[in-house]
Structure formats: C-alpha cells, structure tokens
Design a protein around this motif. Structure first.
Motif, PDB file in Angstrom:
ATOM      1  N   ILE A 449       0.847  -1.197   0.000  1.00  0.00           N
ATOM      2  CA  ILE A 449       0.000   0.000   0.000  1.00  0.00           C
ATOM      3  C   ILE A 449       0.884   1.249   0.000  1.00  0.00           C
ATOM      4  O   ILE A 449       1.834   1.341   0.793  1.00  0.00           O
ATOM      5  CB  ILE A 449      -0.933   0.024   1.225  1.00  0.00           C
ATOM      6  CG1 ILE A 449      -1.924  -1.149   1.172  1.00  0.00           C
ATOM      7  CG2 ILE A 449      -1.697   1.347   1.310  1.00  0.00           C
ATOM      8  CD1 ILE A 449      -2.825  -1.233   2.389  1.00  0.00           C
ATOM      9  N   ILE A 450       0.576   2.201  -0.876  1.00  0.00           N
ATOM     10  CA  ILE A 450       1.274   3.485  -0.931  1.00  0.00           C
ATOM     11  C   ILE A 450       0.295   4.565  -0.464  1.00  0.00           C
ATOM     12  O   ILE A 450      -0.763   4.757  -1.071  1.00  0.00           O
ATOM     13  CB  ILE A 450       1.757   3.818  -2.357  1.00  0.00           C
ATOM     14  CG1 ILE A 450       2.722   2.729  -2.853  1.00  0.00           C
ATOM     15  CG2 ILE A 450       2.408   5.191  -2.409  1.00  0.00           C
ATOM     16  CD1 ILE A 450       3.007   2.821  -4.339  1.00  0.00           C
ATOM     17  N   ILE A 451       0.638   5.230   0.637  1.00  0.00           N
ATOM     18  CA  ILE A 451      -0.166   6.356   1.131  1.00  0.00           C
ATOM     19  C   ILE A 451       0.544   7.628   0.686  1.00  0.00           C
ATOM     20  O   ILE A 451       1.680   7.892   1.107  1.00  0.00           O
ATOM     21  CB  ILE A 451      -0.314   6.308   2.661  1.00  0.00           C
ATOM     22  CG1 ILE A 451      -0.978   4.996   3.093  1.00  0.00           C
ATOM     23  CG2 ILE A 451      -1.105   7.506   3.167  1.00  0.00           C
ATOM     24  CD1 ILE A 451      -1.008   4.789   4.592  1.00  0.00           C
ATOM     25  N   SER A 452      -0.098   8.407  -0.146  1.00  0.00           N
ATOM     26  CA  SER A 452       0.609   9.529  -0.763  1.00  0.00           C
ATOM     27  C   SER A 452      -0.331  10.697  -1.066  1.00  0.00           C
ATOM     28  O   SER A 452      -1.507  10.504  -1.359  1.00  0.00           O
ATOM     29  CB  SER A 452       1.277   9.049  -2.062  1.00  0.00           C
ATOM     30  OG  SER A 452       1.879  10.123  -2.745  1.00  0.00           O
ATOM     31  N   ASP A 453       0.229  11.937  -0.978  1.00  0.00           N
ATOM     32  CA  ASP A 453      -0.519  13.111  -1.409  1.00  0.00           C
ATOM     33  C   ASP A 453      -0.074  13.543  -2.802  1.00  0.00           C
ATOM     34  O   ASP A 453      -0.382  14.645  -3.253  1.00  0.00           O
ATOM     35  CB  ASP A 453      -0.352  14.262  -0.416  1.00  0.00           C
ATOM     36  CG  ASP A 453       1.093  14.735  -0.290  1.00  0.00           C
ATOM     37  OD1 ASP A 453       1.996  14.020  -0.799  1.00  0.00           O
ATOM     38  OD2 ASP A 453       1.327  15.803   0.317  1.00  0.00           O
ATOM     39  N   CYS A 454       0.654  12.645  -3.461  1.00  0.00           N
ATOM     40  CA  CYS A 454       1.103  12.887  -4.837  1.00  0.00           C
ATOM     41  C   CYS A 454       0.764  11.650  -5.658  1.00  0.00           C
ATOM     42  O   CYS A 454       1.098  10.526  -5.270  1.00  0.00           O
ATOM     43  CB  CYS A 454       2.600  13.162  -4.865  1.00  0.00           C
ATOM     44  SG  CYS A 454       3.288  13.362  -6.526  1.00  0.00           S
ATOM     45  N   PHE A 455       0.084  11.810  -6.769  1.00  0.00           N
ATOM     46  CA  PHE A 455      -0.354  10.666  -7.557  1.00  0.00           C
ATOM     47  C   PHE A 455       0.832   9.837  -8.031  1.00  0.00           C
ATOM     48  O   PHE A 455       1.817  10.361  -8.555  1.00  0.00           O
ATOM     49  CB  PHE A 455      -1.177  11.127  -8.761  1.00  0.00           C
ATOM     50  CG  PHE A 455      -1.704   9.979  -9.588  1.00  0.00           C
ATOM     51  CD1 PHE A 455      -2.751   9.204  -9.126  1.00  0.00           C
ATOM     52  CD2 PHE A 455      -1.123   9.659 -10.800  1.00  0.00           C
ATOM     53  CE1 PHE A 455      -3.225   8.134  -9.857  1.00  0.00           C
ATOM     54  CE2 PHE A 455      -1.582   8.586 -11.553  1.00  0.00           C
ATOM     55  CZ  PHE A 455      -2.648   7.835 -11.074  1.00  0.00           C
ATOM     56  N   GLU A 456       0.732   8.546  -7.846  1.00  0.00           N
ATOM     57  CA  GLU A 456       1.787   7.613  -8.273  1.00  0.00           C
ATOM     58  C   GLU A 456       1.176   6.589  -9.224  1.00  0.00           C
ATOM     59  O   GLU A 456       0.053   6.134  -9.018  1.00  0.00           O
ATOM     60  CB  GLU A 456       2.367   6.864  -7.061  1.00  0.00           C
ATOM     61  CG  GLU A 456       2.957   7.746  -5.990  1.00  0.00           C
ATOM     62  CD  GLU A 456       4.317   8.285  -6.376  1.00  0.00           C
ATOM     63  OE1 GLU A 456       4.886   7.792  -7.372  1.00  0.00           O
ATOM     64  OE2 GLU A 456       4.801   9.195  -5.677  1.00  0.00           O
ATOM     65  N   ASN A 457       1.929   6.221 -10.254  1.00  0.00           N
ATOM     66  CA  ASN A 457       1.503   5.123 -11.132  1.00  0.00           C
ATOM     67  C   ASN A 457       1.995   3.819 -10.515  1.00  0.00           C
ATOM     68  O   ASN A 457       3.081   3.342 -10.820  1.00  0.00           O
ATOM     69  CB  ASN A 457       2.072   5.312 -12.543  1.00  0.00           C
ATOM     70  CG  ASN A 457       1.429   6.479 -13.253  1.00  0.00           C
ATOM     71  OD1 ASN A 457       0.212   6.640 -13.231  1.00  0.00           O
ATOM     72  ND2 ASN A 457       2.250   7.326 -13.852  1.00  0.00           N
ATOM     73  N   GLU A 458       1.194   3.298  -9.589  1.00  0.00           N
ATOM     74  CA  GLU A 458       1.625   2.121  -8.839  1.00  0.00           C
ATOM     75  C   GLU A 458       1.712   0.887  -9.729  1.00  0.00           C
ATOM     76  O   GLU A 458       1.054   0.806 -10.756  1.00  0.00           O
ATOM     77  CB  GLU A 458       0.682   1.838  -7.660  1.00  0.00           C
ATOM     78  CG  GLU A 458      -0.685   1.294  -8.040  1.00  0.00           C
ATOM     79  CD  GLU A 458      -1.682   2.371  -8.368  1.00  0.00           C
ATOM     80  OE1 GLU A 458      -2.882   2.055  -8.391  1.00  0.00           O
ATOM     81  OE2 GLU A 458      -1.274   3.512  -8.637  1.00  0.00           O
TER      82      GLU A 458
END
Length: 499
Positions: A449-458
C-alpha cells in the motif's frame, strides 16, 4: 457425524448450513437443487420441511426462513450467533436419528441379540440390520465393534479401553459442543458435579476448557465399568511429563484412582482441548522430552527441524517458536501413533486438500511446496504415514508457516503538505494496527500500500491510497477499512482456512 442422520434430515441440515454460511445473501431454489442433486420439487419440499422444523421447535423460535419469489435467506432475531443454531439443529436431528438411539441404547443397557435391541427400539429386525451396517462402518474409525452376547456383565460396544474412552468423549462433544448434555437421562451432569464437587476454579482454565474437561471426566466416570488399563512404557513416559507439567486429572482423583487412567486423561485432554499448556509449559515440555527414546519424539523433532530448514533457512528461530512448533507436531503425532482414530467422521467438512481454494497462483506454489516437502521428509526419515492423515499434516505445516512468518503488511508513506505529516500517519497506523501487523518501508517498490498526497503510477501488485488532508476523519475511516481488508486477505494466505 452426518452419516448417522437420515437422508432427509441431512438434506435439511445441508440447506441450513448453506443459508448460514452465505448470510445475508439470498440463495435460489436452483442453487439448492444443484447442491442436493435432487429435483426442484423435492428441494422445495425439503425447504418447507426445514422451515416447519424451525417453526415448531422452541429452540429455533427466533429463526425464520424468508422467501423472495424463488430465493431464500435466513433471519435471526435472537442475540445468539447464527452458527450456534447450526450446532443446535445438528444435535436436534442427531438425537432423533435411529443410529444415535442405537448408540445411546447400547451405552445404557446390555442386549443379548439384535432381535432384543430391535424390540427395545420399536423397529423391525431387518431395518435394524440395515442401520447396523452403516453404524459399524462409522464405529470402525474408532476401532470399536458392536457384539451381542448373553454375558450380562459385558458391554455391546467392544474395543480397547483407550479407544472406547476416546470415542465417548469425541462423539458426545462433537454432537453438542457444550450446548446440551446428550446423556442427561443416563447421568445428570449437575448431580455429578454436586456429588464430586469438581474444582474448576483455576484461572488458566477458561469456560470452554472447563466445560470440555467436565465432559471428559464425566465420561471417564461413566466408563468405570471397564477395567483399568495399562499404558505402554514409552507412552507412559510421555504422559507422565504432561501430568507433571500441568495435571488436569487432579479434578477427577476423588473418583478415579488408577494411575495409568489418570495419565491417560492428561494425554487425551492434550489432543482434544487446545492451549491447556501455556508458553512456559510448552518450552518445558520441549526441553524434557527431547532426550526420550521414543519414535513419537524422534519423528516430531525431525519434522520440526526440517520445517525450519526448508521454509525459514535464513530466519532466527527463538526457543519459544521452536518449542511451540514442536508442541503442535508432538500432539498430532501422539494422536496418530497412540490414539489412531478417524475423527474426520465427526465433522461435516473435515480438512481436505481437495477442498483448498487454488484461485491464487501464489497459493498453488505454496500448496505444491508443502506436499513436495512432506513427501521428501517422509522418504528421508522412513516415516510411514497413513493416507487418512495426509491432509492433517498439510494443514499443520501450513499453520506453522503462518505462525512463524506472520506476513506483515508493508506500507510506504509520503506526505509533503505538513512537515510532520509522515510521522502523524505512521503513529496513527501503529496505534490502530500495532507494529506486529504492519511495517512502514523506506523503498516504495517494497510496498503493498502506498499512502501519498502525490499521484503515483503504482505497479499492478500495489495499491495507491491518495490523500489530500490528514485532518479529515472520513479519510482515516477509509484508510482503516482498506488496511483491514488487505490485512485480512494477507492473514489468510492459505485459503483453506476460509473454507
């Protein structure tokens, strides 16, 4: 246990289980028909009979089968968990079955012949013969036979004392699970407790353990007509260690005095009641039995060490983990090599590798690895394993892997809006889930899980939880539900546990 019911009652119980397990979802008449492999008309009759049974029996007055066109669901208006009623219904059908009444009659009386038993049960002799064939197959799993003799002081149920005691306990606990005492007419349990004043007050014994011990001791008392038996030297040595570490038979010493029988009760309690021994006692047992010259100890040690070598070659195994692993393998081997009974007949859905969910490609690999490992180890150490115990071994090994390696959920956090944002999120997660459940990783590629305030192409095997403001309670609620879902899925990496 299902084999003791009539086909009609078994069909009704099967439908009830299906409704319970899929609650609150509705099930169609067609799905029921496919499940029972009978016509829709016969299925409809079975549903109506089940609904009638629930309606007339006072124990089920809070249950109702709801019909929506040709779909059905179950409604529970009582505070009890609906699975409680599943056990109650099973007990209801069993107590009304002819085969249960045959066993009950054989326990309470002696019969010279099949004809005498048929007359006592008010059934025809040919019908009793047909029932007896199925019942004998059931009892064969416990190494017990039914023999008719004119010698009044003999029991019609014939088998070794250990197999008779094992059968009495597992059979009666298996059908009731403490909901009711099926031998009330034969021997009232309240009267027994009053007479012998059993002291079930040890803090280590929770209500579930207490009730099972109570039943175990009562059944030992009921079996007092059988002569005391002698344990073999190797099993006596093992049973003595269990008794010295944690003597549960102390409660029965005011009516059972034979030393070998007290040792046996301690041994039977360990294979039938979970966690009677705490961690300290498991470690003590491990250290005390290691040096015994016993095939049970030898095979348990070999399998324990082989599991660690095969599945955890680079992991430090603490003495506690080693002792706990050995303990469960040891208990299983005592059951196999000493008791040697087929308990699968007591359960509707015994553990079976055939039923494992193999939708996950990852699980298929683990499943294959466990089977390959066990085949290799039995060959290497020349362990003779009865095929009926294979699934038990697979389940045990999978459980040990799950216990030693709990599969942390890996989370990556990045939050730039607030200077302390990352630490705030991390602290909240540890407060809600604990450090034993999740790991905060530094490398985004390691995360599930990636918790981020910047969109990531997971990546395909990653989940992005996009956040804008950490002060919103709704955001935390959604994040908590996501982590719970993922942790739940990960904790059941062996899907058979969900079956």
């Amino acid at each position: 246990m299902d084999t003791l019911m009539t086909k009609k009652d078994l069909a009704k119980l099967t439908l009830f289980r299906e409704l319970v397990y899929t609650h609150p979802k509705e099930l169609s008449l067609e799905s029921f028909s496919e499940l029972l492999q009978i016509s829709k008309r016969s299925t409809l009759n079975t549903i109506e009979e089940l609904a009638h049974d629930l309606e007339i029996e006072k124990n089920f007055k809070d249950l109702e089968i709801k019909k929506n066109k040709y779909c059905y669901s179950i409604v529970n208006s009582s505070p009890m968990n609906i699975e409680y009623f599943m056990v109650s219904l099973q007990l209801h059908y069993l107590k009304n079955s002819i085969q249960f009444n045959i066993i009950y009659s054989l326990l309470t009386k002696h019969f010279d012949s099949m004809i005498q038993l048929a007359e006592y049960l008010y059934i025809s002799t040919p019908h009793l013969y047909r029932q007896m064939a199925d019942l004998k197959r059931f009892l064969a799993g416990f190494k017990i036979d039914i023999v008719f003799t004119e010698t009044k002081n003999e029991n019609n149920l014939v088998g070794s004392p250990k197999h008779l005691k094992t059968f009495y306990y597992f059979f009666y606990w298996g059908i009731s699970q403490g909901i009711a005492w099926p031998l009330e007419d034969l021997f009232p349990i309240k009267k027994f407790n009053k007479e012998f004043k059993l002291a079930f007050s040890a803090p280590a014994h929770n209500p579930s353990k207490t009730k099972k011990l109570e039943i175990l001791f009562l059944l030992s008392y009921l079996d007092k007509r059988n002569p005391p038996f002698t344990l073999s030297e190797d099993i006596k040595e093992i049973a003595t260690i269990f008794k010295e570490l944690n003597d549960v038979s102390v409660y029965s010493q005011n009516y059972l005095t034979d030393e070998d029988e007290l040792l046996f009760i301690n041994l039977l309690s360990r294979i039938s009641i979970s966690e009677l021994d705490n961690l300290e006692e498991k470690v003590a047992l491990y250290s005390q039995v290691e040096s015994l010259n016993s095939p049970i100890v030898k095979h348990s040690t070999e399998l324990t060490e082989s599991i660690f070598t095969q599945f955890f070659p680079d992991v430090f195994i603490s003495i506690e983990d080693r002792a706990v692993t050995f303990y469960y393998i040891f208990i299983f081997h005592i059951y196999i090599y000493y008791f040697d009974t087929d308990l699968s007949v007591l359960f509707a859905n015994p553990v079976s590798l055939k039923r494992f969910s193999t939708k996950s490609e990852r699980f298929k690999l683990i499943e294959h690895k466990i089977m390959h490992f066990f085949h290799s180890i039995t060959t290497e150490y020349n362990m003779k394993v009865d095929e009926k115990y294979l699934n038990g071994y697979y389940f045990l090994i999978a459980s040990i892997i799950d216990y030693v390696d709990p599969m942390y959920l890996k989370i990556y956090i990045q939050y730039s809006k607030h200077v302390a944002g990352v630490n705030i999120i991390k602290r909240k997660l540890f407060t809600m889930f604990g450090k034993e459940n999740i790991v905060i990783v530094d490398d985004i590629n390691d995360a599930r899980i990636i918790i981020s305030d910047c969109f990531e192409n997971e990546k395909p095997d990653q989940i992005l939880f996009f956040i804008t403001e950490i002060s919103r309670p709704e955001m935390w609620q959604n994040l908590m539900l996501l982590i719970l879902k993922e942790k739940f899925q990960k904790s059941f990496r062996f899907p058979f546990i969900l079956e």
